[in-house]
Design a protein around this motif. Structure first.
Motif, PDB file in Angstrom:
ATOM      1  N   ASN A   1      10.404 -65.996 -43.104  1.00 38.08           N
ATOM      2  CA  ASN A   1      10.411 -65.755 -44.546  1.00 38.08           C
ATOM      3  C   ASN A   1      10.093 -67.031 -45.310  1.00 38.08           C
ATOM      4  OD1 ASN A   1      10.971 -62.990 -44.471  1.00 38.08           O
ATOM      5  ND2 ASN A   1      13.114 -63.440 -43.990  1.00 38.08           N
ATOM      6  N   ALA A   2       9.631 -66.837 -46.534  1.00 36.44           N
ATOM      7  CA  ALA A   2       9.289 -67.989 -47.373  1.00 36.44           C
ATOM      8  C   ALA A   2      10.502 -68.895 -47.516  1.00 36.44           C
ATOM      9  CB  ALA A   2       8.857 -67.487 -48.751  1.00 36.44           C
ATOM     10  N   ASN A   3      10.270 -70.165 -47.354  1.00 41.04           N
ATOM     11  CA  ASN A   3      11.313 -71.173 -47.597  1.00 41.04           C
ATOM     12  C   ASN A   3      12.545 -71.047 -46.716  1.00 41.04           C
ATOM     13  OD1 ASN A   3       9.708 -72.267 -49.716  1.00 41.04           O
ATOM     14  ND2 ASN A   3      10.343 -70.512 -50.963  1.00 41.04           N
ATOM     15  N   GLU A   4      12.429 -70.333 -45.595  1.00 43.42           N
ATOM     16  CA  GLU A   4      13.522 -70.359 -44.614  1.00 43.42           C
ATOM     17  C   GLU A   4      13.190 -71.387 -43.555  1.00 43.42           C
ATOM     18  OE1 GLU A   4      15.240 -65.816 -44.768  1.00 43.42           O
ATOM     19  OE2 GLU A   4      14.338 -66.540 -42.897  1.00 43.42           O
ATOM     20  N   LYS A   5      14.206 -71.698 -42.696  1.00 41.37           N
ATOM     21  CA  LYS A   5      13.977 -72.826 -41.797  1.00 41.37           C
ATOM     22  C   LYS A   5      13.408 -72.469 -40.418  1.00 41.37           C
ATOM     23  CE  LYS A   5      17.721 -75.788 -43.412  1.00 41.37           C
ATOM     24  NZ  LYS A   5      19.070 -75.632 -42.867  1.00 41.37           N
ATOM     25  N   GLY A   6      13.080 -71.199 -40.172  1.00 39.55           N
ATOM     26  CA  GLY A   6      12.708 -70.782 -38.819  1.00 39.55           C
ATOM     27  C   GLY A   6      11.513 -71.510 -38.197  1.00 39.55           C
TER      28      GLY A   6
ATOM     29  N   ASN B   1      -1.252 -69.576 -40.930  1.00 37.74           N
ATOM     30  CA  ASN B   1      -2.017 -70.827 -41.040  1.00 37.74           C
ATOM     31  C   ASN B   1      -1.062 -72.014 -40.964  1.00 37.74           C
ATOM     32  OD1 ASN B   1      -0.819 -70.924 -43.627  1.00 37.74           O
ATOM     33  ND2 ASN B   1      -2.435 -69.580 -44.395  1.00 37.74           N
ATOM     34  N   GLU B   2      -1.598 -73.211 -41.117  1.00 37.64           N
ATOM     35  CA  GLU B   2      -0.751 -74.394 -40.923  1.00 37.64           C
ATOM     36  C   GLU B   2       0.343 -74.486 -42.007  1.00 37.64           C
ATOM     37  OE1 GLU B   2      -2.422 -77.826 -38.735  1.00 37.64           O
ATOM     38  OE2 GLU B   2      -4.282 -77.132 -39.648  1.00 37.64           O
ATOM     39  N   GLU B   3       0.031 -73.966 -43.187  1.00 31.27           N
ATOM     40  CA  GLU B   3       1.038 -74.043 -44.253  1.00 31.27           C
ATOM     41  C   GLU B   3       2.246 -73.140 -43.951  1.00 31.27           C
ATOM     42  OE1 GLU B   3       0.004 -72.463 -48.089  1.00 31.27           O
ATOM     43  OE2 GLU B   3       1.641 -73.552 -49.055  1.00 31.27           O
ATOM     44  N   ASN B   4       1.971 -71.937 -43.428  1.00 29.62           N
ATOM     45  CA  ASN B   4       3.116 -71.027 -43.237  1.00 29.62           C
ATOM     46  C   ASN B   4       3.631 -70.971 -41.794  1.00 29.62           C
ATOM     47  OD1 ASN B   4       1.312 -69.284 -41.977  1.00 29.62           O
ATOM     48  ND2 ASN B   4       1.329 -67.725 -43.587  1.00 29.62           N
TER      49      ASN B   4
ATOM     50  N   SER C   1       5.678 -73.182 -32.899  1.00 28.41           N
ATOM     51  CA  SER C   1       5.217 -73.125 -34.290  1.00 28.41           C
ATOM     52  C   SER C   1       6.248 -73.785 -35.208  1.00 28.41           C
ATOM     53  CB  SER C   1       4.964 -71.678 -34.727  1.00 28.41           C
ATOM     54  OG  SER C   1       6.170 -70.943 -34.746  1.00 28.41           O
ATOM     55  N   GLY C   2       5.739 -74.266 -36.344  1.00 20.72           N
ATOM     56  CA  GLY C   2       6.596 -74.998 -37.286  1.00 20.72           C
ATOM     57  C   GLY C   2       7.091 -74.133 -38.437  1.00 20.72           C
ATOM     58  N   LEU C   3       7.575 -74.797 -39.473  1.00 17.16           N
ATOM     59  CA  LEU C   3       8.201 -74.110 -40.608  1.00 17.16           C
ATOM     60  C   LEU C   3       7.185 -73.403 -41.504  1.00 17.16           C
ATOM     61  CD1 LEU C   3      10.685 -76.894 -41.787  1.00 17.16           C
ATOM     62  CD2 LEU C   3      11.128 -74.990 -40.218  1.00 17.16           C
ATOM     63  N   ASN C   4       7.660 -72.393 -42.184  1.00 15.44           N
ATOM     64  CA  ASN C   4       6.855 -71.740 -43.216  1.00 15.44           C
ATOM     65  C   ASN C   4       7.102 -72.469 -44.535  1.00 15.44           C
ATOM     66  OD1 ASN C   4       5.687 -70.118 -45.112  1.00 15.44           O
ATOM     67  ND2 ASN C   4       6.816 -68.261 -44.599  1.00 15.44           N
ATOM     68  N   ARG C   5       6.096 -73.185 -44.994  1.00 19.03           N
ATOM     69  CA  ARG C   5       6.249 -73.946 -46.247  1.00 19.03           C
ATOM     70  C   ARG C   5       5.543 -73.249 -47.410  1.00 19.03           C
ATOM     71  NH1 ARG C   5       8.165 -78.867 -44.377  1.00 19.03           N
ATOM     72  NH2 ARG C   5       7.601 -79.300 -42.219  1.00 19.03           N
TER      73      ARG C   5
ATOM     74  N   ASP D   1       5.323 -67.102 -49.323  1.00 18.97           N
ATOM     75  CA  ASP D   1       5.286 -65.710 -48.850  1.00 18.97           C
ATOM     76  C   ASP D   1       5.739 -65.686 -47.401  1.00 18.97           C
ATOM     77  OD1 ASP D   1       4.871 -62.981 -48.831  1.00 18.97           O
ATOM     78  OD2 ASP D   1       2.665 -63.102 -48.759  1.00 18.97           O
ATOM     79  N   ARG D   2       5.989 -64.486 -46.905  1.00 16.16           N
ATOM     80  CA  ARG D   2       6.418 -64.351 -45.513  1.00 16.16           C
ATOM     81  C   ARG D   2       5.237 -64.550 -44.576  1.00 16.16           C
ATOM     82  NH1 ARG D   2       9.414 -58.639 -44.902  1.00 16.16           N
ATOM     83  NH2 ARG D   2      10.996 -59.924 -43.901  1.00 16.16           N
ATOM     84  N   ARG D   3       5.529 -65.032 -43.379  1.00 16.81           N
ATOM     85  CA  ARG D   3       4.527 -65.034 -42.309  1.00 16.81           C
ATOM     86  C   ARG D   3       5.021 -64.046 -41.275  1.00 16.81           C
ATOM     87  NH1 ARG D   3       4.343 -67.950 -36.773  1.00 16.81           N
ATOM     88  NH2 ARG D   3       5.688 -66.158 -36.627  1.00 16.81           N
TER      89      ARG D   3
END
Ligand SMILES: O=C(O)CCC(=O)C(=O)O
Length: 275
Positions: A94-99, A128-131, A193-197, A200-202
């Motif tokens: 989810n957007a702005n969560e730490k997963g 993508n790399e941002e999310n 995979s890294g964080l969703n920054r 919106d949800r990925r």
């Protein structure tokens, strides 16, 4: 037939993954997102924890995705014509969560032998790399299974927080997908995979995995569905095809399948994570 080209197959053999592959229209991808969000709204905790697994068993929409011919043509290019669906997982950030997902090899704890199987990561939203899209360590599938530390990190989307240490990030490839595209990856390729920054949800709907009918589950029991060809080995019990969203009988089978899966995921572990 939309089989993979020789070039795509060579890429997969060399790098351990191949992407992007166009499989769904944007409308079809949006339909999956809507289905997931309907479930989340009507049955608030259903997709939490272990509930993110086997969702195709209670949703005709998701079940149909697993049977999509474009996906199966590509999968057939890698594992041959006798194809079973042995499980699915929703990887939602989810957007702005730490997963995040630590670097790991799927074959390490999954119990599917031999490795005639492939994982299809279907992008329900752009990835993508941002999310926080997946990153693959190309060529790592050619090596043996590596040591994984079991870290049980709250924000890790993997069951035990299984982690391969010291992966050189700068050598990894981002798997950038538009909604409706998919990647295929090898059982032993190192990925994470890294964080969703983003705002919106990925969402990835992951067939984990498509297996050849010659593949057994050596750690426990799985429920499969035939996708294509013949099952000459009959190693596994068959799951029912969902009749409607969250039908009573399907929920019963779903719960049974998730319990068995949990035993596989935590086989040999002294502790359990949240998935
Ligand atoms: O969705 C992610 O970021 C990771 C998924 C993954 O590890 C997998 O599909 O094997």
């Amino acid at each position: 037939m939309t089989n993979l080209s020789d070039q795509q197959i060579n890429f997969y053999n060399e790098k351990g993954y191949v992407a992007p592959i166009d499989v769904l229209s944007i409308q079809e991808a949006n339909e999956i997102r809507e289905e997931i969000e309907i479930i989340e709204k009507k049955w608030p905790n259903a997709l939490e924890g272990l509930g993110r697994n086997y969702v195709h068993m209670i949703s005709p929409v998701l079940n149909n995705v697993c049977l999509n011919n474009k996906i199966l043509d590509a999968v057939e290019s890698i594992i041959g014509k006798n194809i079973l669906i042995c499980g699915t997982t929703l990887f939602i950030k989810n957007a702005n969560e730490k997963g995040f997902v630590s670097f790991h090899q799927d074959a390490k704890y999954i119990g599917l032998e031999p490795h005639n199987w492939v994982t299809a990561w279907i992008a329900v939203t752009n990835s993508n790399e941002e999310n926080g899209c997946m990153r693959m360590w190309p060529g790592s599938h050619k090596e043996d299974l590596k040591n994984h530390e079991q870290k049980f990190d709250e924000d890790n989307l993997l069951t035990r927080g299984q982690t391969i240490e010291n992966v050189p990030i700068e050598e990894t490839d981002p798997v950038i997908l538009k909604a409706g595209q998919m990647s295929l990856h090898h059982p032993t390729v190192v990925h994470g995979s890294g964080l969703n920054r983003s705002n919106d949800r990925r969402i990835g709907f992951v067939v984990q995995s498509y297996i050849g009918s010659n593949v057994d589950q050596v750690l426990g029991k799985i429920y499969v569905q035939k996708a294509r060809g013949e099952d000459n080995h009959k190693f596994h019990e068959y799951s029912n095809v969902p009749k409607s969203l969250m039908a009573k009988d399907d929920i019963k089978s779903w719960n049974k399948a998730k319990d068995e899966l949990s035993k596989i995921f935590y086989s040999g572990a002294t502790k359990k994570g949240k998935y």
